[in-house]
Each structure stands twice: as C-alpha cells, then as structure tokens.
Write an enzyme that holds these catalytic residues in place. Structure first.
Site, PDB file in Angstrom:
ATOM      1  CB  SER A 267      40.311  40.358  48.461  1.00 40.43           C
ATOM      2  OG  SER A 267      39.555  39.440  49.226  1.00 40.43           O
TER       3      SER A 267
ATOM      4  CG  ASP B 278      35.422  35.712  43.713  1.00 37.65           C
ATOM      5  OD1 ASP B 278      35.666  34.875  44.597  1.00 37.65           O
ATOM      6  OD2 ASP B 278      35.794  36.898  43.778  1.00 37.65           O
TER       7      ASP B 278
ATOM      8  CG  HIS C 101      38.802  36.027  45.521  1.00 38.06           C
ATOM      9  ND1 HIS C 101      37.758  36.922  45.686  1.00 38.06           N
ATOM     10  CD2 HIS C 101      39.736  36.351  46.472  1.00 38.06           C
ATOM     11  CE1 HIS C 101      38.032  37.726  46.695  1.00 38.06           C
ATOM     12  NE2 HIS C 101      39.226  37.419  47.184  1.00 38.06           N
TER      13      HIS C 101
END
Length: 343
Positions: free
Chosen positions: A157, A246, A281
């Site tokens: 991320s 995501d 995600h």
C-alpha cells in the site's frame, strides 16, 4: 487452511474489527471444536464433542528479533538462523500505522534478513522525508550479517509508494516488490505534508453502507511525470501484486500506467505484474483471514471504516499464490547460486 482464512468476527462484535498478529514471539493459537448438530451461534455455551489446538508460528526456530533505534530510525530486524551473510529485505507496511512485524518474521524464516520499518505510529506522524527511508536502507546495507549488494524493497500500500520512490530516485536495490500500491505519492516532502495531501483529496471518497471507498482519490491518473513517481527510472526487476477488486486503491489502473511508463522508458522487461481476480486491497501473507472492511485511524484519533474489497475464497487464493511468487522473486534476484565444476 480454510479453517483459518475463512474466519469471521463473532456475531455481534464491534464493527470494523481486524485480526492482525502483534506479538510474533508467540504463536497464533486456534481452538477447533466439533459440536453435535448445526450450530450458528452461542456455541460457547455448549460442550464440544472434541477440541484440538493448533499453533501457527511466524518465527522459525533460531530466528533472532532485534530492536533498532539508530540514527533516528525505528524498527525491528529479523535475522535468520545459520551462517551469514544473508540477502536483506527492507519491509515497508502500509499507512495504517504501527510497527507490523509478522511479514518480516516470516521472511527471516525463509532465509532473508528482514528489517520491518516503523514510520507511522498510531496518533503520530513522524516528521520525516525520503532521507528517513534512505538511512533505514543504509542501516540494513551496512549490517555485518547482510550481503550489501543483495537488498530488496518490499512495500504494501503506502509502503509500496515509498519503495517506488526510493528505487526511482535514491537507492539501488537488487529488486523491488509492491503490493496494492500506487505511484502517485512521491515521498520527497515530509510525511506530514504527504498525509495532508491525501486528506485534501478526501472529498473524492465515496461512502457505501457506512464504509469509505478511497479508490477514486487519485483518479484520473495524471499524464505529467512530475506529478507521479517516474518508474521508468527504476533499473531493477520490479514485481507488482494487484487485486482487481481493490476498493481502497486503483491498483489495477496504476499498474497499467506503470506498464506504459516502463514501456516508454525501455524498461518493460524489468516489470512483472500479477493480477488476481476477486481480490481486494489487503493482500497479506497466506491464511490471514480476509477482511473486506475494517476500521483505521486516519487523522489523529478519528476512526473510519475503510472498504478494502475482495471476495473471501479468491482473496485467500491470491494471498497464498502471491506469497509463493514473492519468495520465488526474492530468491531469483537476491540469492547466490553456487555452481560446482564437474571434474
């Protein structure tokens, strides 16, 4: 392993709970019980027919855990057992904050000296810029048990955005891996300024069922290279792990844009992309329970429930498959193959 990755919070629990390993020195302990008949709730009030206890360890026997407080840098080193030196991995978790050690502990269990770096703590944004990460990379590189020319960056991320900036502009890793990442946050200013920029885009977030969807924050992707990380300058093998569901980051669109940039720069051969269908995600190490949404502290003490996306079964498959691909990628580009001459 479906008994682990299909876990759900107990019915009636507080919204936004997420199971995440904190103390890697102890195992995750699972109590698996069998009851008579079909039980949907209140099973704690019943007597099981049989119960078994399973332990899941994150540190293999012999792995050392060492705190780092050096040159203003904070984190934890995980040193594999056996003869050194080892290839090294700088492990950068996401923007949720805190020191996450579980992945670094697993990497050390597979023979890599891993440095889990802390750069955001709950309620505190450390005043730093790219220099902080460069110093952390240098600390890892200069460790006496590390092969200084066999280092990798691994980011998830926001940590992936940091890894891309480092690889493009400052350090020279042997390879770089980014999970659910974007290249639109160059880490050049202080981290506080970077977070403020994210907050300024919060009006583009969508709310559905009291869950915040952030995937549109950086869309549309600018064409101006000065407004994103120029990944065409990365001169090492780059692996992108992407989930096509995501909801926190437009990771698929970002990967496609990075592909175009590297193609134009003549570096497309260095880029490898794995796209996983039905995956959100939070692509974590295998058998971690899937969390489609969970609460996160985003500004000060404000909690928001973020929608991460993903469907449980394909997401669990992606976590298992991508972990093996990550380990293979690291072995391919970091490990030294000794060829014995045949006499």
């Amino acid at each position: 392993m479906a008994l682990m990755w299909s876990l759900r919070p107990v019915q009636g629990s507080r919204a936004g709970l997420r199971l995440q390993k904190q103390d890697v020195l102890s195992p995750m302990i699972f109590h698996i019980s069998v009851y008579n008949g079909h039980i949907s709730q209140d099973f704690n009030q019943l007597t099981p027919l049989v119960t078994s206890v399973i332990e899941r360890w994150y540190m293999a026997p012999g792995v050392q855990r060492v705190h780092v407080r050096e040159k203003g840098v904070r984190g934890t080193l995980f040193i594999p057992p056996g003869p050194s030196p080892f290839p090294g991995v700088l492990d950068l978790w996401g923007g949720g904050g805190g020191l996450v050690e579980s992945r670094a502990a697993l990497l050390a269990s597979h023979g890599f000296l891993a440095f889990a770096l802390e750069y955001i703590t709950q309620g505190e944004i450390i005043a730093m810029n790219s220099t902080y990460f460069e110093v952390a990379y240098q600390i890892l590189q200069e460790h006496p048990m590390v092969l200084r020319d066999r280092l990798a960056l691994l980011g998830f991320s926001f940590g992936g955005s940091v890894a891309l900036s480092l690889a493009a502009y400052s350090v020279k890793p042997r390879c770089c891996i980014c999970i659910s990442s974007n290249h639109l946050i160059p880490v050049r200013n202080t981290l506080s300024e970077t977070i403020e920029e994210l907050i300024s885009l919060s009006h583009k977030a969508r709310i559905k069922d009291n869950q915040a969807i952030w995937r549109d924050l950086f869309l549309p992707i600018p064409t101006d290279l000065t407004k994103k990380v120029d990944v065409g300058q990365i001169r090492c093998p780059l692996l992108l792990i992407v989930g096509d569901d995501d909801q926190n980051c437009a990771a698929l669109e970002f990967a496609e844009d990075m592909e175009r940039i590297t193609e134009k720069a003549g570096n497309r051969h260095l880029l490898k992309i794995f796209i996983y269908h039905g995956t959100g995600h939070l692509i974590e190490p295998p058998y971690t329970p899937h969390h489609r949404a969970s609460s996160v502290i985003v500004t000060g003490k404000q909690k928001v429930i973020l929608l991460w996306g993903g469907q449980t079964k394909p997401h669990a498959y992606a976590q298992e498959d991508s972990w093996e691909k990550i380990l293979d990628f690291l072995r391919q580009h970091l490990c030294i193959t000794v060829l014995k001459a045949t006499l």
